[in-house]
Design a protein around this motif. Sequence first.
Motif, PDB file in Angstrom:
ATOM      1  N   MET A 111      -7.991  -0.749  -1.105  1.00 15.80           N
ATOM      2  CA  MET A 111      -6.969  -0.384  -2.082  1.00 15.80           C
ATOM      3  C   MET A 111      -6.942  -1.361  -3.251  1.00 15.80           C
ATOM      4  SD  MET A 111      -4.028   0.597   0.713  1.00 15.80           S
ATOM      5  CE  MET A 111      -2.711   0.962  -0.416  1.00 15.80           C
ATOM      6  N   MET A 112      -7.141  -2.654  -2.969  1.00 14.63           N
ATOM      7  CA  MET A 112      -7.130  -3.663  -4.027  1.00 14.63           C
ATOM      8  C   MET A 112      -8.334  -3.538  -4.951  1.00 14.63           C
ATOM      9  SD  MET A 112      -4.370  -5.475  -3.723  1.00 14.63           S
ATOM     10  CE  MET A 112      -4.726  -6.985  -4.609  1.00 14.63           C
ATOM     11  N   LEU A 113      -9.461  -3.071  -4.408  1.00 15.49           N
ATOM     12  CA  LEU A 113     -10.678  -2.941  -5.206  1.00 15.49           C
ATOM     13  C   LEU A 113     -10.780  -1.605  -5.903  1.00 15.49           C
ATOM     14  CD1 LEU A 113     -13.284  -4.586  -2.793  1.00 15.49           C
ATOM     15  CD2 LEU A 113     -12.232  -5.595  -4.825  1.00 15.49           C
ATOM     16  N   ASP A 114      -9.867  -0.695  -5.613  1.00 15.95           N
ATOM     17  CA  ASP A 114      -9.897   0.622  -6.247  1.00 15.95           C
ATOM     18  C   ASP A 114      -9.666   0.477  -7.746  1.00 15.95           C
ATOM     19  OD1 ASP A 114      -9.307   3.311  -7.113  1.00 15.95           O
ATOM     20  OD2 ASP A 114      -8.933   3.805  -5.015  1.00 15.95           O
ATOM     21  N   SER A 115     -10.408   1.265  -8.526  1.00 16.08           N
ATOM     22  CA  SER A 115     -10.234   1.208  -9.984  1.00 16.08           C
ATOM     23  C   SER A 115      -8.834   1.646 -10.393  1.00 16.08           C
ATOM     24  CB  SER A 115     -11.285   2.096 -10.668  1.00 16.08           C
ATOM     25  OG  SER A 115     -11.191   3.427 -10.203  1.00 16.08           O
ATOM     26  N   ASN A 116      -8.183   2.446  -9.562  1.00 16.42           N
ATOM     27  CA  ASN A 116      -6.803   2.857  -9.813  1.00 16.42           C
ATOM     28  C   ASN A 116      -5.920   2.252  -8.720  1.00 16.42           C
ATOM     29  OD1 ASN A 116      -4.488   4.179 -10.715  1.00 16.42           O
ATOM     30  ND2 ASN A 116      -4.957   6.056  -9.589  1.00 16.42           N
ATOM     31  N   ILE A 117      -5.484   1.018  -8.952  1.00 13.10           N
ATOM     32  CA  ILE A 117      -4.725   0.296  -7.929  1.00 13.10           C
ATOM     33  C   ILE A 117      -3.347   0.936  -7.756  1.00 13.10           C
ATOM     34  CG2 ILE A 117      -3.671  -1.900  -7.317  1.00 13.10           C
ATOM     35  CD1 ILE A 117      -5.908  -3.315  -8.731  1.00 13.10           C
ATOM     36  N   ARG A 118      -3.034   1.336  -6.514  1.00 14.75           N
ATOM     37  CA  ARG A 118      -1.757   1.972  -6.200  1.00 14.75           C
ATOM     38  C   ARG A 118      -0.833   0.921  -5.590  1.00 14.75           C
ATOM     39  NH1 ARG A 118      -5.860   4.729  -4.077  1.00 14.75           N
ATOM     40  NH2 ARG A 118      -5.231   4.276  -1.916  1.00 14.75           N
ATOM     41  N   VAL A 119      -0.064   0.297  -6.450  1.00 15.25           N
ATOM     42  CA  VAL A 119       0.763  -0.828  -6.012  1.00 15.25           C
ATOM     43  C   VAL A 119       1.785  -0.399  -4.972  1.00 15.25           C
ATOM     44  CG1 VAL A 119       2.384  -2.604  -6.765  1.00 15.25           C
ATOM     45  CG2 VAL A 119       0.442  -1.999  -8.218  1.00 15.25           C
ATOM     46  N   GLU A 120       2.381   0.783  -5.135  1.00 19.42           N
ATOM     47  CA  GLU A 120       3.390   1.239  -4.178  1.00 19.42           C
ATOM     48  C   GLU A 120       2.792   1.416  -2.787  1.00 19.42           C
ATOM     49  OE1 GLU A 120       5.466   4.665  -5.516  1.00 19.42           O
ATOM     50  OE2 GLU A 120       6.355   3.667  -7.261  1.00 19.42           O
ATOM     51  N   ASP A 121       1.559   1.966  -2.720  1.00 25.77           N
ATOM     52  CA  ASP A 121       0.904   2.134  -1.421  1.00 25.77           C
ATOM     53  C   ASP A 121       0.578   0.783  -0.788  1.00 25.77           C
ATOM     54  OD1 ASP A 121       1.049   4.827  -1.815  1.00 25.77           O
ATOM     55  OD2 ASP A 121      -1.026   5.079  -2.447  1.00 25.77           O
TER      56      ASP A 121
END
Length: 339
Positions: A111-121
Motif C-alpha cells: 500500500m505504501m509503494l502504490d502510486s496512489n497511496i490510500r492513506v485511509e486504508d
Amino acid sequence: MTWPQDAWALRSELISHSPYLSEAVLLETAERNILPQAMLLEVCLANPEGTRSEQLMRYLEYEMINPLPQYMLELIRANWNTETVRTLMEGSLAFYGENMAFKSDLLLTDMMLDSNIRVEDINTLLTRRGTLSDRYQLIENYIDSAEFTKAENLYDSIPLVYTLKPYLEAEHADYLTYFNLRKNIKQAERSIGELEGSEFEILEGLANTGTGRASTMASNILCFFYDICRDIPVDNGGANASPKMATKPNKIANSQNSIQVFPNPAQNFATFQWKLLNLTENTILIIKDLAGRTINTELINEKQNHWLWDTREIANGLYLYEVMDGNKTLLNGKIVINK
C-alpha cells in the motif's frame, strides 16, 4: 481444624479460571495470605505458565508471611514443563499471530509503494493491528493530513491502552516534544525540510538523547534533509559514550573525489566545492528536485574548483545533486533551500 470459608471461596474462584491465571494474580493471591499452603500449592500447580517467574518464586520462598516449604517449591518448578490447554492455545495464537503480522506487513508495504497511496486504508490497517509502533505511525499520518485532534487524542490514549515500562514512559514524554514540533511546522504550511531558527536546536536536542523513537526520528530528519548526521560512538575501553550530532558541511567523498556544499541549508547562495582527480570532458554537476526534474546543470572542467549557485529564485525544499561522468555517478548528495 477446618479451613475458613473465605479460603475455600477464593480457592474455588481461582481454580475456575485455571490454567489462565497470570503471574500478577498468583503474586497477589500469595500476598493476601488467605489460602493455606496446601491450597496455594494446588492453585500454583494448576497454573504452570503463571508460575514461571523467579520473582514469584522468591516471594513464595522468602517474602510471604508463611513461606512455602522447599518440597512445595520443587513441585512448582518441576511442573513448569507441564502442557495445559493454555499452552496449546497460546502456541496456536503465537503461530497465527506471527503469520498475520507477516502478511499485514506485506500488505502495508504494498500500500505504501502504490502510486496512489490510500492513506485511509493504511490507517485502518494500522488501527486493526494495534501495536505500539502502529499507534505512533498513526500519529505521524494524522499530522501529515493535518488531523491534529485525532493525533493528540491518540497520543494521550497510549499510556491508557499500553503498560509502559519506565524507559517507554520517558520515550513517550520525549515524543511529545517531537509531536509539537511536527504540528507547528505543519500548521505553518512548511515541510520538515524547511526548518527555521530554534527548530534545529529542538531536533538536535532530541537526537542527542540517543534513545527512543523521537530521537531516531529527529536523527533521521537531520541526516537526510540537512546532512547533520550522528558520529558513530567509539567504544573507549567499554565506556558507553552517547553519540553526538556532527554539524558539518555536506561532504561526500571516495578515495579519489570529494565534494563539499555550504551553507546547507542555503538561503540565497550555495557553494559547491570539489576535488576530482580523474576528470573527463563529460563531467557535469546536475541538480534535481524530488520529482526528478533537472533544476540546474553545470559543466565541470577543472579538477579542483568551486561554483556558486544562485538560489534566490529557487523554491524552498530538498534538492538532490550528482556529479556525473557520462552515465556514471561519481558523487551525490542533498542540499536544502530554506529562505
